[in-house]
Motif scaffolding. Sequence first.
Motif, PDB file in Angstrom:
ATOM      1  N   ILE A  20     -38.956 129.626 110.165  1.00 31.98           N
ATOM      2  CA  ILE A  20     -39.458 128.640 111.117  1.00 31.98           C
ATOM      3  C   ILE A  20     -40.933 128.931 111.338  1.00 31.98           C
ATOM      4  O   ILE A  20     -41.318 130.058 111.658  1.00 31.98           O
ATOM      5  CB  ILE A  20     -38.689 128.725 112.452  1.00 31.98           C
ATOM      6  CG1 ILE A  20     -37.231 128.319 112.250  1.00 31.98           C
ATOM      7  CG2 ILE A  20     -39.369 127.894 113.524  1.00 31.98           C
ATOM      8  CD1 ILE A  20     -37.037 126.876 111.862  1.00 31.98           C
ATOM      9  N   GLU A  21     -41.761 127.912 111.174  1.00 33.42           N
ATOM     10  CA  GLU A  21     -43.199 128.108 111.295  1.00 33.42           C
ATOM     11  C   GLU A  21     -43.883 126.771 111.519  1.00 33.42           C
ATOM     12  O   GLU A  21     -43.522 125.774 110.904  1.00 33.42           O
ATOM     13  CB  GLU A  21     -43.736 128.749 110.013  1.00 33.42           C
ATOM     14  CG  GLU A  21     -45.211 128.994 110.021  1.00 33.42           C
ATOM     15  CD  GLU A  21     -45.725 129.521 108.693  1.00 33.42           C
ATOM     16  OE1 GLU A  21     -46.772 130.158 108.704  1.00 33.42           O
ATOM     17  OE2 GLU A  21     -45.090 129.264 107.655  1.00 33.42           O
ATOM     18  N   GLY A  22     -44.841 126.786 112.396  1.00 29.01           N
ATOM     19  CA  GLY A  22     -45.679 125.619 112.600  1.00 29.01           C
ATOM     20  C   GLY A  22     -47.067 125.881 112.059  1.00 29.01           C
ATOM     21  O   GLY A  22     -47.397 127.007 111.684  1.00 29.01           O
ATOM     22  N   PRO A  23     -47.903 124.874 112.024  1.00 32.07           N
ATOM     23  CA  PRO A  23     -49.247 125.059 111.491  1.00 32.07           C
ATOM     24  C   PRO A  23     -50.153 125.788 112.472  1.00 32.07           C
ATOM     25  O   PRO A  23     -50.065 125.576 113.671  1.00 32.07           O
ATOM     26  CB  PRO A  23     -49.738 123.622 111.287  1.00 32.07           C
ATOM     27  CG  PRO A  23     -49.004 122.837 112.321  1.00 32.07           C
ATOM     28  CD  PRO A  23     -47.656 123.493 112.436  1.00 32.07           C
ATOM     29  N   TRP A  24     -50.990 126.665 111.972  1.00 28.07           N
ATOM     30  CA  TRP A  24     -52.072 127.231 112.762  1.00 28.07           C
ATOM     31  C   TRP A  24     -53.237 126.270 112.533  1.00 28.07           C
ATOM     32  O   TRP A  24     -53.754 126.156 111.431  1.00 28.07           O
ATOM     33  CB  TRP A  24     -52.404 128.649 112.333  1.00 28.07           C
ATOM     34  CG  TRP A  24     -53.403 129.263 113.250  1.00 28.07           C
ATOM     35  CD1 TRP A  24     -54.713 129.477 113.001  1.00 28.07           C
ATOM     36  CD2 TRP A  24     -53.180 129.697 114.599  1.00 28.07           C
ATOM     37  NE1 TRP A  24     -55.319 130.020 114.087  1.00 28.07           N
ATOM     38  CE2 TRP A  24     -54.408 130.169 115.094  1.00 28.07           C
ATOM     39  CE3 TRP A  24     -52.075 129.726 115.433  1.00 28.07           C
ATOM     40  CZ2 TRP A  24     -54.547 130.673 116.380  1.00 28.07           C
ATOM     41  CZ3 TRP A  24     -52.219 130.229 116.707  1.00 28.07           C
ATOM     42  CH2 TRP A  24     -53.448 130.693 117.162  1.00 28.07           C
ATOM     43  N   LEU A  25     -53.604 125.547 113.556  1.00 22.29           N
ATOM     44  CA  LEU A  25     -54.491 124.399 113.374  1.00 22.29           C
ATOM     45  C   LEU A  25     -55.892 124.764 112.888  1.00 22.29           C
ATOM     46  O   LEU A  25     -56.592 123.910 112.345  1.00 22.29           O
ATOM     47  CB  LEU A  25     -54.536 123.571 114.653  1.00 22.29           C
ATOM     48  CG  LEU A  25     -53.171 122.968 115.047  1.00 22.29           C
ATOM     49  CD1 LEU A  25     -53.284 122.184 116.344  1.00 22.29           C
ATOM     50  CD2 LEU A  25     -52.609 122.099 113.947  1.00 22.29           C
ATOM     51  N   ASP A  26     -56.295 126.030 113.023  1.00 25.67           N
ATOM     52  CA  ASP A  26     -57.587 126.445 112.462  1.00 25.67           C
ATOM     53  C   ASP A  26     -57.544 126.458 110.930  1.00 25.67           C
ATOM     54  O   ASP A  26     -58.582 126.417 110.278  1.00 25.67           O
ATOM     55  CB  ASP A  26     -57.967 127.848 112.938  1.00 25.67           C
ATOM     56  CG  ASP A  26     -58.411 127.866 114.384  1.00 25.67           C
ATOM     57  OD1 ASP A  26     -58.836 126.813 114.905  1.00 25.67           O
ATOM     58  OD2 ASP A  26     -58.331 128.936 115.014  1.00 25.67           O
TER      59      ASP A  26
END
Length: 189
Positions: A20-26
């Motif tokens: 499970i992982e979301g984007p690191w927006l940087d």
Amino acid sequence: MTEPKDIVLKESEEVEGVPIEGPWLDDVSSLEEVLDYYERIGFQATHLGKAIEIWKKVEEKRAKGEEVRVFLGYTSNIISSGLREIIAWLVKEGKVDVIVTTAGGIEEDFIKALKPFILGDWQVNDALMREKGINRIGNIFVPNDRYIEFEKYMIPFFERVLEIEKERGKPLTASEFIYELGKYMDEKL
């Protein structure tokens, strides 16, 4: 007869799958890259669209010079999903003024810093999962070893908190407790 502790603390079987992982927006440069994460975010991704609409209103007010204080409230299941990374980015970028969460939200964050949760399926046999030592949060699988590892860190941390409180002569507030937990994580992880 099986004892409850034997079920709860049962050693988990290895779970293979997508973390499970979301984007690191940087680290993303396009909407397409953000959308690539959706299949790994878990069950909360649909609510992200609603939050974006609210956020657009906040940004409009800020663009007009209006002061807006942003409170972000969530339960632990949000942190269990891949939205954890998005929340971290929002805080890092100063987009959120106040976080209101549950103790479980703090716990799940710590646990995910140790080991990832795994994208599972909504249609599973819960009794079979329990036999395998796997917990289920919607379509997110969490092997018992994640919670067991968490406990290894928490006993010494609670001893540390007790010492701090003895020195101060009063209990830590919730925000002080979380601050100390963050310092402890920085030292130990």
